[in-house]
Scaffold this motif. Structure first.
Motif, PDB file in Angstrom:
ATOM      1  N   LEU A  51       0.846  -1.192   0.000  1.00 18.00           N
ATOM      2  CA  LEU A  51       0.000   0.000   0.000  1.00 18.00           C
ATOM      3  C   LEU A  51       0.881   1.241   0.000  1.00 18.00           C
ATOM      4  O   LEU A  51       1.937   1.265   0.626  1.00 18.00           O
ATOM      5  CB  LEU A  51      -0.889  -0.006   1.246  1.00 18.00           C
ATOM      6  CG  LEU A  51      -1.808  -1.212   1.377  1.00 18.00           C
ATOM      7  CD1 LEU A  51      -2.494  -1.204   2.728  1.00 18.00           C
ATOM      8  CD2 LEU A  51      -2.828  -1.205   0.267  1.00 18.00           C
ATOM      9  N   GLU A  52       0.447   2.278  -0.691  1.00 17.22           N
ATOM     10  CA  GLU A  52       1.245   3.497  -0.743  1.00 17.22           C
ATOM     11  C   GLU A  52       0.935   4.426   0.418  1.00 17.22           C
ATOM     12  O   GLU A  52       1.826   5.085   0.934  1.00 17.22           O
ATOM     13  CB  GLU A  52       1.013   4.214  -2.070  1.00 17.22           C
ATOM     14  CG  GLU A  52       1.630   3.486  -3.247  1.00 17.22           C
ATOM     15  CD  GLU A  52       1.620   4.335  -4.484  1.00 17.22           C
ATOM     16  OE1 GLU A  52       2.176   5.443  -4.443  1.00 17.22           O
ATOM     17  OE2 GLU A  52       1.020   3.896  -5.474  1.00 17.22           O
ATOM     18  N   TRP A  53      -0.331   4.494   0.826  1.00 17.31           N
ATOM     19  CA  TRP A  53      -0.735   5.447   1.864  1.00 17.31           C
ATOM     20  C   TRP A  53      -1.662   4.771   2.859  1.00 17.31           C
ATOM     21  O   TRP A  53      -2.468   3.919   2.496  1.00 17.31           O
ATOM     22  CB  TRP A  53      -1.451   6.654   1.237  1.00 17.31           C
ATOM     23  CG  TRP A  53      -0.617   7.251   0.157  1.00 17.31           C
ATOM     24  CD1 TRP A  53      -0.785   7.123  -1.180  1.00 17.31           C
ATOM     25  CD2 TRP A  53       0.565   8.019   0.336  1.00 17.31           C
ATOM     26  NE1 TRP A  53       0.203   7.765  -1.850  1.00 17.31           N
ATOM     27  CE2 TRP A  53       1.056   8.337  -0.948  1.00 17.31           C
ATOM     28  CE3 TRP A  53       1.267   8.483   1.444  1.00 17.31           C
ATOM     29  CZ2 TRP A  53       2.209   9.087  -1.135  1.00 17.31           C
ATOM     30  CZ3 TRP A  53       2.414   9.231   1.250  1.00 17.31           C
ATOM     31  CH2 TRP A  53       2.869   9.529  -0.032  1.00 17.31           C
ATOM     32  N   PRO A  81      -6.123   1.428   4.248  1.00 18.78           N
ATOM     33  CA  PRO A  81      -5.493   1.912   3.014  1.00 18.78           C
ATOM     34  C   PRO A  81      -6.164   3.194   2.539  1.00 18.78           C
ATOM     35  O   PRO A  81      -7.356   3.411   2.766  1.00 18.78           O
ATOM     36  CB  PRO A  81      -5.701   0.778   2.020  1.00 18.78           C
ATOM     37  CG  PRO A  81      -6.603  -0.211   2.656  1.00 18.78           C
ATOM     38  CD  PRO A  81      -6.760   0.125   4.092  1.00 18.78           C
ATOM     39  N   ALA A  82      -5.381   4.035   1.888  1.00 22.37           N
ATOM     40  CA  ALA A  82      -5.907   5.300   1.372  1.00 22.37           C
ATOM     41  C   ALA A  82      -5.268   5.587   0.017  1.00 22.37           C
ATOM     42  O   ALA A  82      -4.181   5.108  -0.288  1.00 22.37           O
ATOM     43  CB  ALA A  82      -5.599   6.426   2.345  1.00 22.37           C
ATOM     44  N   THR A  83      -5.955   6.391  -0.768  1.00 19.12           N
ATOM     45  CA  THR A  83      -5.393   6.830  -2.043  1.00 19.12           C
ATOM     46  C   THR A  83      -4.512   8.048  -1.793  1.00 19.12           C
ATOM     47  O   THR A  83      -4.537   8.650  -0.720  1.00 19.12           O
ATOM     48  CB  THR A  83      -6.512   7.213  -3.025  1.00 19.12           C
ATOM     49  OG1 THR A  83      -7.220   8.341  -2.490  1.00 19.12           O
ATOM     50  CG2 THR A  83      -7.465   6.053  -3.266  1.00 19.12           C
ATOM     51  N   ARG A  84      -3.770   8.411  -2.793  1.00 23.17           N
ATOM     52  CA  ARG A  84      -2.921   9.610  -2.698  1.00 23.17           C
ATOM     53  C   ARG A  84      -3.780  10.846  -2.449  1.00 23.17           C
ATOM     54  O   ARG A  84      -3.442  11.683  -1.618  1.00 23.17           O
ATOM     55  CB  ARG A  84      -2.116   9.746  -3.980  1.00 23.17           C
ATOM     56  CG  ARG A  84      -1.231  10.966  -4.069  1.00 23.17           C
ATOM     57  CD  ARG A  84      -0.389  10.888  -5.357  1.00 23.17           C
ATOM     58  NE  ARG A  84       0.246  12.089  -5.805  1.00 23.17           N
ATOM     59  CZ  ARG A  84       1.138  12.813  -5.168  1.00 23.17           C
ATOM     60  NH1 ARG A  84       1.504  12.469  -3.986  1.00 23.17           N
ATOM     61  NH2 ARG A  84       1.678  13.890  -5.689  1.00 23.17           N
ATOM     62  N   ALA A  85      -4.897  10.932  -3.139  1.00 25.24           N
ATOM     63  CA  ALA A  85      -5.780  12.086  -2.976  1.00 25.24           C
ATOM     64  C   ALA A  85      -6.335  12.159  -1.550  1.00 25.24           C
ATOM     65  O   ALA A  85      -6.428  13.247  -0.967  1.00 25.24           O
ATOM     66  CB  ALA A  85      -6.923  12.019  -3.982  1.00 25.24           C
ATOM     67  N   GLN A  86      -6.698  11.023  -0.978  1.00 22.90           N
ATOM     68  CA  GLN A  86      -7.201  11.011   0.396  1.00 22.90           C
ATOM     69  C   GLN A  86      -6.116  11.435   1.380  1.00 22.90           C
ATOM     70  O   GLN A  86      -6.390  12.157   2.333  1.00 22.90           O
ATOM     71  CB  GLN A  86      -7.722   9.622   0.762  1.00 22.90           C
ATOM     72  CG  GLN A  86      -8.989   9.233   0.048  1.00 22.90           C
ATOM     73  CD  GLN A  86      -9.341   7.769   0.248  1.00 22.90           C
ATOM     74  OE1 GLN A  86      -8.446   6.916   0.371  1.00 22.90           O
ATOM     75  NE2 GLN A  86     -10.637   7.471   0.284  1.00 22.90           N
TER      76      GLN A  86
END
Length: 111
Positions: A51-53, A81-86
């Protein structure tokens, strides 16, 4: 070796049996290790991407406690997990960035 009951040939045959048994055991060890190596490679291929974020939530699950990168070594127990925008949105709303992994720096934004 000095026992008159054992001939030199009998002793060599005995040695041959012992060495064959040792060779068979070594070949089993090699086969087991090859199997483990294949299983490890298959496991790595099936592993989902990292996961990235991550967003860490509080006890009530409504408030956000911190934003982490996916590589953070201490993300807490309540991360999702979260997206870059989140992650960017949370940081812009003054959610603290993890001091250990510094997601604000990774995202390239000022908080």
């Amino acid at each position: 070796m000095n026992d008159p009951g054992w001939s030199r040939l009998a002793l060599l045959r005995f040695l041959e049996r012992v060495q064959e048994r040792d060779l068979a055991r070594t070949r089993r060890w090699i086969a087991d290790e090859e199997r483990r190596e294949v299983e490890r490679c298959v496991g790595e291929a099936r592993r989902p991407p990292a996961l990235e974020w991550l967003i860490e939530r509080g006890l009530d699950r409504n408030n956000i406690v911190a934003v982490h990168t996916g590589e953070c070594w201490d993300p807490g127990k309540r991360v999702r997990p979260a997206t870059r925008a989140q992650a960017i949105e949370a940081l812009r709303h003054k959610v603290p960035a993890c001091s250990k992994c510094r997601p604000d720096t990774a995202l390239g934004i000022e908080v």
